[in-house]
Each structure stands twice: as C-alpha cells, then as structure tokens.
Design a protein around this motif. Structure first.
Motif, mmCIF file in Angstrom:
data_model
loop_
_atom_site.group_PDB
_atom_site.id
_atom_site.type_symbol
_atom_site.label_atom_id
_atom_site.label_comp_id
_atom_site.label_asym_id
_atom_site.label_seq_id
_atom_site.Cartn_x
_atom_site.Cartn_y
_atom_site.Cartn_z
ATOM 1 N N ARG A 280 -1.567 -22.795 -7.540
ATOM 2 C CA ARG A 280 -0.191 -22.860 -7.036
ATOM 3 C C ARG A 280 0.745 -22.015 -7.902
ATOM 4 N NH1 ARG A 280 1.601 -28.322 -4.682
ATOM 5 N NH2 ARG A 280 -0.433 -27.853 -3.920
ATOM 6 N N LEU A 281 0.512 -22.009 -9.202
ATOM 7 C CA LEU A 281 1.298 -21.172 -10.107
ATOM 8 C C LEU A 281 1.119 -19.694 -9.758
ATOM 9 C CD1 LEU A 281 3.164 -21.372 -12.588
ATOM 10 C CD2 LEU A 281 1.119 -21.151 -14.014
ATOM 11 N N GLY A 282 -0.112 -19.311 -9.449
ATOM 12 C CA GLY A 282 -0.365 -17.943 -8.997
ATOM 13 C C GLY A 282 0.373 -17.634 -7.703
ATOM 14 N N ALA A 283 0.397 -18.601 -6.797
ATOM 15 C CA ALA A 283 1.114 -18.412 -5.529
ATOM 16 C C ALA A 283 2.613 -18.259 -5.769
ATOM 17 C CB ALA A 283 0.844 -19.579 -4.589
ATOM 18 N N TRP A 284 3.143 -19.044 -6.718
ATOM 19 C CA TRP A 284 4.568 -18.903 -7.053
ATOM 20 C C TRP A 284 4.846 -17.530 -7.665
ATOM 21 C CZ3 TRP A 284 8.609 -21.389 -5.386
ATOM 22 C CH2 TRP A 284 8.465 -22.678 -4.886
ATOM 23 N N GLY A 285 3.910 -17.041 -8.476
ATOM 24 C CA GLY A 285 4.055 -15.689 -9.024
ATOM 25 C C GLY A 285 4.039 -14.645 -7.926
ATOM 26 N N ALA A 286 3.146 -14.816 -6.956
ATOM 27 C CA ALA A 286 3.085 -13.894 -5.819
ATOM 28 C C ALA A 286 4.379 -13.940 -5.013
ATOM 29 C CB ALA A 286 1.889 -14.240 -4.931
ATOM 30 N N ALA A 287 4.882 -15.149 -4.804
ATOM 31 C CA ALA A 287 6.143 -15.293 -4.071
ATOM 32 C C ALA A 287 7.302 -14.655 -4.826
ATOM 33 C CB ALA A 287 6.434 -16.775 -3.814
ATOM 34 N N ALA A 288 7.311 -14.814 -6.148
ATOM 35 C CA ALA A 288 8.366 -14.198 -6.956
ATOM 36 C C ALA A 288 8.307 -12.679 -6.851
ATOM 37 C CB ALA A 288 8.243 -14.636 -8.414
ATOM 38 N N CYS A 289 7.095 -12.123 -6.825
ATOM 39 C CA CYS A 289 6.948 -10.672 -6.645
ATOM 40 C C CYS A 289 7.520 -10.233 -5.298
ATOM 41 C CB CYS A 289 5.482 -10.266 -6.747
ATOM 42 S SG CYS A 289 4.779 -10.356 -8.401
ATOM 43 N N MET A 290 7.205 -10.985 -4.247
ATOM 44 C CA MET A 290 7.694 -10.623 -2.913
ATOM 45 C C MET A 290 9.213 -10.744 -2.809
ATOM 46 S SD MET A 290 5.132 -9.549 -1.246
ATOM 47 C CE MET A 290 5.802 -9.469 0.389
ATOM 48 N N VAL A 291 9.774 -11.802 -3.384
ATOM 49 C CA VAL A 291 11.224 -11.982 -3.359
ATOM 50 C C VAL A 291 11.909 -10.860 -4.135
ATOM 51 C CG1 VAL A 291 13.099 -13.476 -4.182
ATOM 52 C CG2 VAL A 291 11.170 -14.456 -2.939
ATOM 53 N N THR A 292 11.318 -10.466 -5.257
ATOM 54 C CA THR A 292 11.883 -9.374 -6.045
ATOM 55 C C THR A 292 11.857 -8.065 -5.265
ATOM 56 O OG1 THR A 292 11.138 -10.470 -8.074
ATOM 57 C CG2 THR A 292 11.733 -8.156 -8.247
ATOM 58 N N ILE A 293 10.771 -7.808 -4.555
ATOM 59 C CA ILE A 293 10.704 -6.606 -3.716
ATOM 60 C C ILE A 293 11.821 -6.638 -2.679
ATOM 61 C CG2 ILE A 293 9.368 -5.397 -1.948
ATOM 62 C CD1 ILE A 293 6.836 -6.285 -3.446
ATOM 63 N N CYS A 294 11.960 -7.766 -2.005
ATOM 64 C CA CYS A 294 13.004 -7.893 -0.967
ATOM 65 C C CYS A 294 14.396 -7.699 -1.560
ATOM 66 C CB CYS A 294 12.907 -9.252 -0.286
ATOM 67 S SG CYS A 294 11.458 -9.440 0.752
ATOM 68 N N ALA A 295 14.637 -8.279 -2.723
ATOM 69 C CA ALA A 295 15.951 -8.158 -3.354
ATOM 70 C C ALA A 295 16.237 -6.711 -3.757
ATOM 71 C CB ALA A 295 16.040 -9.074 -4.566
ATOM 72 N N LEU A 296 15.245 -6.046 -4.326
ATOM 73 C CA LEU A 296 15.451 -4.654 -4.737
ATOM 74 C C LEU A 296 15.700 -3.741 -3.542
ATOM 75 C CD1 LEU A 296 12.763 -4.300 -7.562
ATOM 76 C CD2 LEU A 296 15.252 -4.326 -7.832
ATOM 77 N N GLU B 55 8.150 2.814 -7.148
ATOM 78 C CA GLU B 55 7.127 2.551 -8.165
ATOM 79 C C GLU B 55 7.092 1.065 -8.529
ATOM 80 O OE1 GLU B 55 6.070 4.102 -12.678
ATOM 81 O OE2 GLU B 55 7.991 4.613 -11.773
ATOM 82 N N VAL B 56 8.255 0.497 -8.779
ATOM 83 C CA VAL B 56 8.330 -0.926 -9.128
ATOM 84 C C VAL B 56 7.862 -1.783 -7.956
ATOM 85 C CG1 VAL B 56 9.913 -2.807 -9.705
ATOM 86 C CG2 VAL B 56 10.142 -0.605 -10.848
ATOM 87 N N ALA B 57 8.276 -1.424 -6.749
ATOM 88 C CA ALA B 57 7.876 -2.188 -5.560
ATOM 89 C C ALA B 57 6.360 -2.139 -5.352
ATOM 90 C CB ALA B 57 8.605 -1.669 -4.332
ATOM 91 N N SER B 58 5.755 -0.997 -5.630
ATOM 92 C CA SER B 58 4.306 -0.912 -5.449
ATOM 93 C C SER B 58 3.568 -1.784 -6.466
ATOM 94 C CB SER B 58 3.824 0.535 -5.537
ATOM 95 O OG SER B 58 4.073 1.071 -6.821
ATOM 96 N N TYR B 59 4.038 -1.815 -7.708
ATOM 97 C CA TYR B 59 3.423 -2.695 -8.707
ATOM 98 C C TYR B 59 3.632 -4.162 -8.336
ATOM 99 C CZ TYR B 59 2.675 1.303 -11.786
ATOM 100 O OH TYR B 59 2.256 2.491 -12.318
ATOM 101 N N LEU B 60 4.806 -4.493 -7.852
ATOM 102 C CA LEU B 60 5.074 -5.878 -7.445
ATOM 103 C C LEU B 60 4.219 -6.285 -6.245
ATOM 104 C CD1 LEU B 60 8.956 -5.987 -7.855
ATOM 105 C CD2 LEU B 60 7.283 -7.281 -9.189
ATOM 106 N N LEU B 61 3.987 -5.355 -5.327
ATOM 107 C CA LEU B 61 3.156 -5.653 -4.162
ATOM 108 C C LEU B 61 1.709 -5.918 -4.570
ATOM 109 C CD1 LEU B 61 2.958 -5.951 -1.118
ATOM 110 C CD2 LEU B 61 2.525 -3.493 -0.986
#
Length: 187
Positions: free
Chosen positions: A10-26, A57-63
């Motif tokens: 679940r912690l990994g899933a939250w990390g994945a969600a945080a990456c996706m939210v960060t992409i959307c925000a950027l 570049e940042v979005a690709s790493y986050l994805l």
C-alpha cells in the motif's frame, strides 16, 4: 489470499499515486503559465515567459516511478492481466502446482531485473551519471525508485509463492476458492 506485507504494498501504491498527482500538478501548472501568456498577448501585453524547465524529463521519471511503485499493489489485488483460459480448466490440485511454477518464473525474472537495476544504480553512482536533459538529475535517484518497486514486487511474489505452495501441499482442492478475489482482501 491475505498478504502479511500489505502495508508495504500500500505504501508503494501511495508512492505511485504521489508520482501521478505530481505529474498532473506540473502539467496543469505549465498549461496555466501558457494560458496566462496567451491571455496577456491577447490583450496586448508582453508575455511573462514562465515555464517549468525540464518538465518532460521530470514527468517521464515520475511516470516510471508510478509504474514500478504500483507493481506489487496491483499484483496482490489481482489487477495484473492474466490469461486464464487454460488454467481455469485444470483441476484444482494441478492448477495449484501450475500457479507455483508461474510464480517461480515470475519471481526469478523479477529478481534478475532487480539485480541488474542495482548494478545499474551502482554504476551510476560510481561514474556520477546525470541525465542528459536540461536539469542534469543524478540517475541513481530514479533508479532507486525502480529498485524499490521491483523489491516490493519480489516480496509480493515470494509471499504469494509461499502461500500457494502451502495450499498446493496441504489442501490443493481448496486452491480455486483461495485465489479468487474477495472483498476482505480489498481495503
């Protein structure tokens, strides 16, 4: 199946969600900056020229981070695509052993991937590799996220393998019911 390390997945899933939210925000911020510039030009003013340097570049790493961090969570919640056309027709006992074999193969491949990623990150640290983009991000940072995701997946596969082996040895006839998704697994 009930997984004992579900909190880690679940912690990994939250990390994945945080990456996706960060992409959307950027991306939303970049679009807002361009919209403001377009509106300023429309009313006859000068553009501000704000932008997020290295966004792609940042979005690709986050994805990639979102993909790998979510692997274990999607595995334990039966969200990976599985072709069960053949397996579903097997008797429960044979199906359990076939599942053990498949989990062993998946674990072996995941362990090999994890080992190679650790070697890649080690080399990136040793040679002080940075990305070739605008921001020059040290490559060990996104590689560490990949390693974390693969380690979580290996842990989930190993846990599923132990549970499936226990069922295959002790009570193979109950295998079908145990692997079915039930509401108690999803929290």
């Amino acid at each position: 199946m009930t997984f004992k390390f579900n909190v880690l997945y679940r912690l990994g899933a939250w990390g994945a969600a945080a990456c996706m939210v960060t992409i959307c925000a950027l991306v939303a911020l970049q679009v807002t900056f361009r919209l403001v510039d377009a509106l300023l030009v429309l009313v006859g003013m000068r553009r501000l020229g704000f932008g997020i340097t290295g966004l792609s570049e940042v979005a690709s790493y986050l994805l990639v981070g979102a993909t790998f961090l979510g692997l274990a969570y999607t595995f334990v919640h039966h969200a990976h695509i599985r072709v069960t056309l053949l397996i579903s027709r097997l008797p429960s006992a044979l199906r359990a052993w076939f599942e053990v074999f498949c989990l062993l193969v998946a674990l072996a491949i995941s362990l090999l991937l994890g080992y190679e990623l650790v070697e890649l990150a080690r080399e990136s640290l040793e040679f002080k590799d940075v990305s070739s983009g605008f921001l020059s991000i040290p490559l060990w940072i996104p590689q560490a996220v990949l390693i974390a995701g693969v380690v979580l997946l290996c842990l989930a596969l190993a846990e599923a393998l132990v549970i499936t082996l226990r069922i295959a040895i002790r009570e193979p006839d109950s295998f079908r019911e145990t692997t079915a998704t039930d509401d108690s697994d999803i929290q």
